[in-house]
Design a protein around this motif. Structure first.
Motif, mmCIF file in Angstrom:
data_model
loop_
_atom_site.group_PDB
_atom_site.id
_atom_site.type_symbol
_atom_site.label_atom_id
_atom_site.label_comp_id
_atom_site.label_asym_id
_atom_site.label_seq_id
_atom_site.Cartn_x
_atom_site.Cartn_y
_atom_site.Cartn_z
ATOM 1 N N VAL A 121 0.890 -1.258 -0.024
ATOM 2 C CA VAL A 121 0.054 0.061 -0.041
ATOM 3 C C VAL A 121 0.885 1.222 -0.024
ATOM 4 N N LEU A 122 1.911 1.260 0.850
ATOM 5 C CA LEU A 122 2.542 2.499 0.848
ATOM 6 C C LEU A 122 3.410 2.445 -0.450
ATOM 7 N N ASN A 123 3.894 1.666 -1.222
ATOM 8 C CA ASN A 123 4.584 1.550 -2.424
ATOM 9 C C ASN A 123 3.391 2.577 -3.319
ATOM 10 N N ILE A 124 2.315 2.058 -3.589
ATOM 11 C CA ILE A 124 1.325 2.588 -4.514
ATOM 12 C C ILE A 124 1.050 4.126 -3.939
ATOM 13 N N LEU A 125 0.919 4.430 -2.515
ATOM 14 C CA LEU A 125 0.776 5.671 -2.283
ATOM 15 C C LEU A 125 1.945 6.531 -2.686
ATOM 16 N N LEU A 126 3.253 6.237 -2.681
ATOM 17 C CA LEU A 126 4.529 7.015 -2.848
ATOM 18 C C LEU A 126 4.526 7.221 -4.393
ATOM 19 N N HIS A 127 4.107 6.253 -5.251
ATOM 20 C CA HIS A 127 4.220 6.288 -6.835
ATOM 21 C C HIS A 127 3.050 7.420 -7.109
ATOM 22 N N ALA A 128 1.951 7.269 -6.364
ATOM 23 C CA ALA A 128 0.917 8.421 -6.651
ATOM 24 C C ALA A 128 1.674 9.789 -6.396
ATOM 25 N N ILE A 129 2.082 9.952 -5.191
ATOM 26 C CA ILE A 129 2.699 11.221 -5.005
ATOM 27 C C ILE A 129 3.954 11.733 -5.922
ATOM 28 N N TYR A 130 4.564 10.667 -6.280
ATOM 29 C CA TYR A 130 5.765 11.162 -7.317
ATOM 30 C C TYR A 130 5.197 11.116 -8.714
ATOM 31 N N GLY A 131 4.136 10.691 -8.987
ATOM 32 C CA GLY A 131 3.396 10.672 -10.338
ATOM 33 C C GLY A 131 4.088 9.710 -11.100
ATOM 34 N N LEU A 132 4.382 8.304 -10.552
ATOM 35 C CA LEU A 132 5.097 7.375 -11.207
ATOM 36 C C LEU A 132 3.967 6.227 -11.595
ATOM 37 N N SER A 133 4.000 5.434 -12.470
ATOM 38 C CA SER A 133 3.155 4.393 -12.785
ATOM 39 C C SER A 133 3.657 3.192 -11.701
ATOM 40 N N ALA A 134 2.584 2.381 -11.246
ATOM 41 C CA ALA A 134 2.821 1.189 -10.466
ATOM 42 C C ALA A 134 2.116 0.145 -11.149
ATOM 43 N N LEU A 135 1.757 0.130 -12.508
ATOM 44 C CA LEU A 135 1.230 -0.936 -13.100
ATOM 45 C C LEU A 135 2.000 -2.105 -13.147
ATOM 46 N N GLU A 136 3.644 -2.197 -13.308
ATOM 47 C CA GLU A 136 4.263 -3.123 -13.429
ATOM 48 C C GLU A 136 4.377 -4.262 -12.022
ATOM 49 N N TYR A 137 3.735 -3.544 -10.945
ATOM 50 C CA TYR A 137 3.604 -4.348 -9.658
ATOM 51 C C TYR A 137 2.517 -5.188 -9.669
ATOM 52 N N ARG A 138 1.510 -4.818 -10.681
ATOM 53 C CA ARG A 138 0.143 -5.488 -10.686
ATOM 54 C C ARG A 138 -0.400 -6.131 -9.445
ATOM 55 N N PRO A 139 -0.742 -4.963 -8.597
ATOM 56 C CA PRO A 139 -1.197 -5.114 -7.332
ATOM 57 C C PRO A 139 -2.783 -5.414 -7.405
ATOM 58 N N SER A 140 -3.139 -6.360 -6.443
ATOM 59 C CA SER A 140 -4.454 -6.904 -6.391
ATOM 60 C C SER A 140 -5.486 -5.843 -5.987
ATOM 61 N N PHE A 141 -6.674 -6.257 -6.517
ATOM 62 C CA PHE A 141 -7.930 -5.171 -6.233
ATOM 63 C C PHE A 141 -7.798 -4.749 -5.061
ATOM 64 N N GLU A 142 -7.795 -5.677 -3.987
ATOM 65 C CA GLU A 142 -7.870 -5.392 -2.409
ATOM 66 C C GLU A 142 -6.733 -4.425 -2.127
ATOM 67 N N ILE A 143 -5.484 -4.791 -2.718
ATOM 68 C CA ILE A 143 -4.255 -3.566 -2.493
ATOM 69 C C ILE A 143 -4.773 -2.222 -2.833
ATOM 70 N N VAL A 144 -5.359 -2.079 -4.099
ATOM 71 C CA VAL A 144 -5.728 -0.838 -4.716
ATOM 72 C C VAL A 144 -6.989 -0.189 -3.990
ATOM 73 N N SER A 145 -7.806 -1.236 -3.354
ATOM 74 C CA SER A 145 -8.908 -0.512 -2.739
ATOM 75 C C SER A 145 -8.672 -0.043 -1.445
ATOM 76 N N THR A 146 -7.347 -0.769 -0.854
ATOM 77 C CA THR A 146 -6.992 -0.394 0.392
ATOM 78 C C THR A 146 -6.091 0.906 0.262
ATOM 79 N N THR A 147 -5.582 1.065 -0.912
ATOM 80 C CA THR A 147 -5.068 2.429 -0.948
ATOM 81 C C THR A 147 -5.793 3.530 -1.248
ATOM 82 N N LEU A 148 -6.817 3.420 -2.018
ATOM 83 C CA LEU A 148 -7.842 4.517 -2.072
ATOM 84 C C LEU A 148 -8.300 4.813 -0.886
ATOM 85 N N ASP A 149 -8.735 3.923 0.037
ATOM 86 C CA ASP A 149 -9.223 4.343 1.341
ATOM 87 C C ASP A 149 -8.251 4.891 2.168
ATOM 88 N N ALA A 150 -6.927 4.849 1.778
ATOM 89 C CA ALA A 150 -5.934 5.371 2.781
ATOM 90 C C ALA A 150 -5.641 6.889 2.340
#
Length: 325
Positions: A121-150
């Motif tokens: 989750v922290l990884n995706i949050l930081l990618h969002a802050i830096y404007g970097l794509s995180a598609l290569e990590y292929r996070p699960s739906f649950e991880i993406v959902s948890t990140t949005l909630d955070a």
């Protein structure tokens, strides 16, 4: 997410996890330091190996500036970041972990802040802050959902970091093919109109009658109405398009008005079969397959041409009907 092991000369007690005693606390802060004297080679307690993010490692550079802050996830993965970059993105000091008066360093060493989020989750949050794509990590739906909630918890505006064109938006939409209704509910919950619109294209085959109360509540009245109107609107558009039969032509010796009326009746019967089983996701291929057989019953070249033209026009018009909310 990907990380690698990194050797650090760091007192082992600085990496002790006190999460059981501090459950519910928002932050634990410790400072990274290097002993003034080199540790004895036999003193294994002063030499530890930590897991470090591949994307945010000690040599990460932003505007030619070295990292001045280390985030540690609750599962002990280190992320080297830039304090001002994080502060500029957050409107609450990253959940008050980074107040404006934050002491960034002890000597020349970056500071550590423990973030109560898993590394994924922290990884995706930081990618969002830096404007970097995180598609290569292929996070699960649950991880993406948890990140949005955070996002709100860390003062990150959802409309800013998850709107169209952002890395987090791409992650949300990437979940739609496998989890269409859950992704739509997620976007609706956070009022992410762009993501909800893109996801709705994957819901044309969804049976609205199977919506559970729990999913309906998560979607909410506004986006539920939009989804129903999408389905109903496409069915109504299909009915309207099918009602117009092939054009007639002036009577000839080979084809009278009576014979042309038989084509109109055959068209009406064919479209009745189409509408009986029609779904919002009806493909142009199936539409053509249902109507082209009428061609076999025609002997008049002009009627055959009129039928082909009508089916071609119908196919184009149906493909042009809006497929999203």
């Amino acid at each position: 997410m990907d990380y690698f092991d990194f050797d650090m000369d760091l007192p082992e007690e600085w990496l002790t996890d006190d999460s059981d005693d501090a459950e519910g606390k928002a932050v634990m802060e410790i400072l990274v330091g290097t002993p003034a004297e080199s540790p004895d080679e036999d003193d294994s307690s002063s030499h530890v190996t930590v897991s470090v993010s591949y994307a945010f490692h000690p040599y990460t550079s932003f505007d030619d500036l070295a990292p001045d802050l280390v985030f540690v996830s609750k599962d002990q993965v280190f992320f080297y970041v830039h304090c001002q970059k994080v502060l500029a993105a957050s409107d609450n000091g990253f959940a008050m972990l980074l107040p404006s008066s934050f002491e960034l360093s002890l000597g020349d060493q970056p500071a550590i802040v423990v973030v109560p989020e898993p590394a994924d989750v922290l990884n995706i949050l930081l990618h969002a802050i830096y404007g970097l794509s995180a598609l290569e990590y292929r996070p699960s739906f649950e991880i993406v959902s948890t990140t949005l909630d955070a996002l709100p918890r860390y003062g990150l505006a959802e409309k800013r970091f998850a709107s169209a064109g952002t890395p987090l938006y791409d992650l949300v939409v990437a979940c739609a093919p496998l989890h269409p209704i859950d992704t739509y509910a997620l976007a609706a919950t956070h009022d992410l109109a762009d993501a909800a619109t893109a996801t709705s294209a994957h819901l044309l085959a969804f049976q609205l009658a199977t919506l559970s109360d729990e999913i309906s509540t998560r979607i909410g009245a506004v986006y539920l109405r939009k989804l129903f109107f999408l389905h109903l609107g496409r069915i109504e558009a299909l009915k309207h398009l099918l009602l117009q039969p092939p054009n007639t032509h002036t009577e000839t010796l080979e084809c009278s008005a009576t014979q042309q009326r038989s084509l109109t009746r055959a068209w009406a019967l064919a479209i009745a079969h189409v509408m009986w089983d029609a779904e919002p996701n009806l493909s142009t291929h199936l539409l053509q397959a249902a109507l082209l057989p009428l061609h076999k019953e025609l002997t008049c070249p002009k009627c055959q041409l009129a039928l082909r033209d009508r089916i071609a026009r119908l196919t184009i018009d149906w493909a042009s009907v809006k497929r999203t909310i």
